[in-house]
Enzyme design. Sequence first.
Site: not given
Ligand SMILES: [Zn+2]
Length: 215
Positions: A32, A107, A141
């Site tokens: 990181f 994590h 989505c």
């Molecule tokens: Zn959704």
Amino acid sequence: MRRELFHALQESCHPVAFTGAGISAPSGIPTFDMQWKGMPVRDFLSREYFSSDPLGFFELFSVMAAWRNQQPNAAHLALARLGLPVITQNVDGLHQKAGSSKVIELHGNAAMLRCRACGHSEDSRLLVGALPEELDRLVYCRVCNSLFDIDVVLYGDPLRDWEQAIAETMQADLLLVIGSSLTTYPANQLPELAEHNGARVIAINKDCERVLEDL
Ligand SMILES: [Zn+2]
């Protein structure tokens, strides 16, 4: 180091591994500290940044999603073969790919995109290689059009499975700390806890692959 490790493992009834970015570096996964747009990547991995610039965040996340295509190295494979429970700070899924059955991911992981509104999820590799204008569509989505969330723990989020990690650490009589600089609080508390509990703690930071190979 190998000899010490070999004997420690032979004497141990319940060895546990605690791993950080160093174990995955030989698999081509950056730490990181890597730079992203001229700043350390860790500066972008916060809930605050995610909320303020989701598209910028997902542009970075698409790089992390590609880590899922990398392969485990000799160190991951050795831990799996030895059957050690693993507590990891990594999100790349390489311990599971190596065959470890008990993996506690402090994590989270970069495997999935999750819709918190309707429960729909997608493999995060959907984003790999997407152009910015494609990302704009892919991060929503496809069922309900809400912005996807991820399973990676960001700065500002609580750690995942912390209680479980403590319970596992308390059972250990040997804790192998592999490839972790132990700079991240509170994960860096685990070795201290193990030691306090009478366990032996061995840190392996250099050449993890070579040290662990064929043990
Ligand atoms: Zn959704």
